[in-house]
Design a protein around this motif. Structure first.
Motif, mmCIF file in Angstrom:
data_model
loop_
_atom_site.group_PDB
_atom_site.id
_atom_site.type_symbol
_atom_site.label_atom_id
_atom_site.label_comp_id
_atom_site.label_asym_id
_atom_site.label_seq_id
_atom_site.Cartn_x
_atom_site.Cartn_y
_atom_site.Cartn_z
ATOM 1 N N THR A 184 0.989 -1.360 0.156
ATOM 2 C CA THR A 184 -0.007 -0.356 0.278
ATOM 3 C C THR A 184 0.989 1.428 -0.083
ATOM 4 N N PRO A 185 0.243 2.478 -0.270
ATOM 5 C CA PRO A 185 1.455 3.910 -0.124
ATOM 6 C C PRO A 185 1.588 4.253 1.591
ATOM 7 N N THR A 186 2.374 4.576 1.674
ATOM 8 C CA THR A 186 2.047 5.032 2.654
ATOM 9 C C THR A 186 0.694 5.845 4.359
ATOM 10 N N VAL A 187 0.991 5.782 4.640
ATOM 11 C CA VAL A 187 0.057 6.095 5.771
ATOM 12 C C VAL A 187 0.254 7.943 5.266
ATOM 13 N N ALA A 188 1.434 7.838 5.427
ATOM 14 C CA ALA A 188 0.904 9.784 5.105
ATOM 15 C C ALA A 188 1.490 10.259 3.925
ATOM 16 N N ALA A 189 1.112 9.580 3.235
ATOM 17 C CA ALA A 189 1.097 9.908 1.465
ATOM 18 C C ALA A 189 0.048 10.143 1.604
ATOM 19 N N VAL A 190 -1.352 9.467 2.163
ATOM 20 C CA VAL A 190 -2.560 9.589 1.385
ATOM 21 C C VAL A 190 -3.435 10.693 2.744
ATOM 22 N N LEU A 191 -2.867 10.128 3.844
ATOM 23 C CA LEU A 191 -3.498 11.303 5.272
ATOM 24 C C LEU A 191 -3.913 12.592 4.571
ATOM 25 N N PRO A 192 -3.356 13.870 3.633
ATOM 26 C CA PRO A 192 -3.650 14.710 3.328
ATOM 27 C C PRO A 192 -5.373 14.710 2.537
ATOM 28 N N GLU A 193 -5.010 13.731 2.248
ATOM 29 C CA GLU A 193 -6.173 13.544 1.205
ATOM 30 C C GLU A 193 -7.698 12.975 2.092
ATOM 31 N N MET A 194 -7.353 12.532 2.641
ATOM 32 C CA MET A 194 -8.260 11.388 4.005
ATOM 33 C C MET A 194 -8.757 12.783 4.569
ATOM 34 N N VAL A 195 -7.828 13.366 5.271
ATOM 35 C CA VAL A 195 -7.952 14.514 6.219
ATOM 36 C C VAL A 195 -9.195 15.474 4.787
ATOM 37 N N ALA A 196 -8.683 16.155 4.160
ATOM 38 C CA ALA A 196 -9.522 17.056 2.662
ATOM 39 C C ALA A 196 -10.607 16.399 2.591
ATOM 40 N N ALA A 197 -11.112 14.922 2.913
ATOM 41 C CA ALA A 197 -12.596 14.132 2.446
ATOM 42 C C ALA A 197 -13.445 14.777 3.017
ATOM 43 N N VAL A 198 -12.746 14.519 4.419
ATOM 44 C CA VAL A 198 -14.268 14.098 5.575
ATOM 45 C C VAL A 198 -13.962 15.964 6.049
ATOM 46 N N ALA A 199 -12.664 16.565 5.526
ATOM 47 C CA ALA A 199 -12.831 18.262 5.689
ATOM 48 C C ALA A 199 -13.992 18.850 7.525
ATOM 49 N N GLY A 200 -13.081 18.341 8.427
ATOM 50 C CA GLY A 200 -13.596 18.263 9.567
ATOM 51 C C GLY A 200 -14.921 17.757 10.178
ATOM 52 N N GLN A 201 -15.151 16.882 9.433
ATOM 53 C CA GLN A 201 -16.170 16.325 9.719
ATOM 54 C C GLN A 201 -16.651 15.239 11.352
ATOM 55 N N CYS A 202 -15.341 14.632 10.705
ATOM 56 C CA CYS A 202 -14.771 13.873 12.238
ATOM 57 C C CYS A 202 -13.271 13.447 12.358
ATOM 58 N N LYS A 203 -12.992 12.935 13.196
ATOM 59 C CA LYS A 203 -11.510 12.817 13.853
ATOM 60 C C LYS A 203 -11.295 12.026 13.313
ATOM 61 N N ILE A 204 -9.690 12.594 12.904
ATOM 62 C CA ILE A 204 -8.998 11.813 11.430
ATOM 63 C C ILE A 204 -7.776 11.496 13.590
ATOM 64 N N LEU A 205 -7.832 9.673 13.562
ATOM 65 C CA LEU A 205 -6.282 9.379 14.353
ATOM 66 C C LEU A 205 -5.295 8.955 12.859
ATOM 67 N N VAL A 206 -4.030 8.032 13.100
ATOM 68 C CA VAL A 206 -3.369 7.672 12.004
ATOM 69 C C VAL A 206 -2.028 6.810 12.999
ATOM 70 N N ASP A 207 -2.301 6.183 12.325
ATOM 71 C CA ASP A 207 -0.973 5.518 12.833
ATOM 72 C C ASP A 207 -0.082 4.459 11.918
ATOM 73 N N SER A 208 0.901 3.322 12.371
ATOM 74 C CA SER A 208 2.071 3.089 10.605
ATOM 75 C C SER A 208 3.226 3.756 10.453
ATOM 76 N N GLY A 209 4.374 3.038 11.248
ATOM 77 C CA GLY A 209 5.099 3.862 11.195
ATOM 78 C C GLY A 209 6.058 4.749 11.769
ATOM 79 N N ILE A 210 4.927 5.518 13.028
ATOM 80 C CA ILE A 210 5.274 6.582 14.064
ATOM 81 C C ILE A 210 6.569 6.263 14.546
ATOM 82 N N ARG A 211 7.503 6.874 14.699
ATOM 83 C CA ARG A 211 8.149 6.104 15.199
ATOM 84 C C ARG A 211 9.336 7.339 16.614
ATOM 85 N N SER A 212 8.638 8.842 16.289
ATOM 86 C CA SER A 212 9.668 9.704 17.114
ATOM 87 C C SER A 212 8.278 10.737 17.434
ATOM 88 N N GLY A 213 8.159 11.616 18.511
ATOM 89 C CA GLY A 213 7.936 12.709 18.195
ATOM 90 C C GLY A 213 7.678 13.508 17.182
#
Ligand code: FNR
Length: 347
Positions: free
Chosen positions: A253-282
């Motif tokens: 699959t693409p990385t989650v970082a690659a698709v996150l902006p499209e997902m954020v735009a699609a929900v347009a603030g109407q629900c919360k967006i959480l994200v995981d996969s590959g997060i390793r630092s602050g």
């Protein structure tokens, strides 16, 4: 003496302590490791520009998640069978989470009772729901979690075809589940996937049904397509965990970082967006929030802590990521999560 930074050090300790097959179960992805690497690289290729001399105003990492006030946006993703990694199991994770003012999702495949985990955590936790083959059986599990006092349900939908990744040692099992649903015997020439597993997989109609059963926040975990994000909103769900399951299900699959902006735009603030996969630092946390996520989840890193040092190890991982997030905020002149969203990332 600890010569390495904390996370690689804990990973090294965990590997040294765990039997080979359990370490492999924890670290593996659906292929030969490339998806896991690209998940991590997806965050690392985004770059930040320092903004020295900026005065910080009441700097903090607080956020609001539904009715909950969180001290920081770093959550623990659901990870199955935690007694595989340490005798403390999920209870150790939950206690550490509470000590670090965090929040966690208890897996459907937890190796300790959800009731006991929530009790020991001394705070309402979130519960991750796996489909149990049909609505009646799923509802039994859901009711058990609700009775334990969980404060949100996270329905994981990206792993409908379950492959047994490990032979569980005696005494470790998914104690909150009833006996698995018997699979219909296959006829000659039938497909194990299409005629077997997929006959028990959930669909969008089941998400609509689940929405009617759940009066607390309902999130859907494991989506990466913007049309799916819009559908979640249309069904009245409260959040999405954008995730490729740490690379463990569909390889490539693409990385989650690659698709996150499209997902954020699609929900347009109407629900919360959480994200995981590959997060390793602050710093990865910072970047995900700058890209529009409301919070992040970590999986393997806290399990390294659990395996290496039990509850104390989990607490250290959360604290370290939070410290790194605060340091990144200080170096980029950002005082709050709201300000983080205005930060431009570079490649
Ligand atoms: C998982 N994950 C997972 N997800 C879920 O919804 N229910 C589960 O029971 C499990 N179990 C599980 C076991 C193990 C050993 C791992 C590593 C992962 C996926 C998890 O919630 C999360 O999506 C990923 O782990 C995030 O990726 P990183 O942080 O591990 O890269």
């Amino acid at each position: 003496m600890q010569a390495l930074p904390l996370l690689p050090y804990l990973a090294q300790q965990a590997q040294a302590k765990l039997p080979v097959d359990i370490w492999h179960y924890l670290q593996s992805d659906a292929g030969c490791g490339a998806q896991l690497q690209s998940n991590e690289a997806g965050w690392q290729i985004k770059k930040l520009i320092p903004r020295p001399l900026t005065a910080l105003h009441h700097p903090n990492t607080q956020c609001t998640m539904f009715a909950e006030q969180w001290a920081h946006p770093i959550m623990l993703a659901p990870v199955a069978y935690q007694r595989l990694f340490h005798a403390d199991g999920e209870i150790g994770t939950a206690v550490a989470c509470n000590a670090q003012q965090g929040q966690m999702m208890v897996s459907s495949l937890a190796s300790q009772s959800v009731n006991e985990i929530v009790k020991q955590a001394q705070q309402p936790l979130w519960f991750q729901l796996y489909w149990q083959g049909d609505r009646a059986r799923t509802e039994v599990l859901l009711r058990k979690a609700l009775a334990a006092g969980v404060s949100a349900i996270v329905f994981t939908v990206d792993a409908p075809v379950k492959q047994a990744l490990i032979d569980l040692p005696k005494g470790i099992s998914a104690v909150n589940l009833a006996q698995p649903l018997a699979m219909q015997a296959l006829q000659a020439g039938q497909s194990q996937v299409f005629d077997g597993w997929m006959t028990q997989a959930p669909t969008w109609e089941d998400v609509a049904w689940l929405r009617q059963q759940v009066t607390i926040p309902l999130l859907i975990k494991g989506l990466m397509h913007e049309d799916d994000a819009r559908r979640v909103v249309a069904l009245g769900c409260d959040g999405i965990v954008v995730s490729n399951h740490g690379g463990r299900v569909l390889d490539g699959t693409p990385t989650v970082a690659a698709v996150l902006p499209e997902m954020v735009a699609a929900v347009a603030g109407q629900c919360k967006i959480l994200v995981d996969s590959g997060i390793r630092s602050g710093q990865d946390v910072f970047k995900a929030l700058a890209m529009g996520a409301d919070a992040v989840c970590i999986g393997r890193p806290y399990v390294w802590g659990l395996a290496a040092e039990g509850a104390m190890g989990v607490a250290k991982v959360i604290r370290t990521l939070r410290d790194e997030l605060e340091m990144t905020m200080a170096l980029t002149g950002v005082s709050s999560l709201a300000e983080m969203r205005q930060v431009k990332l570079y490649v």
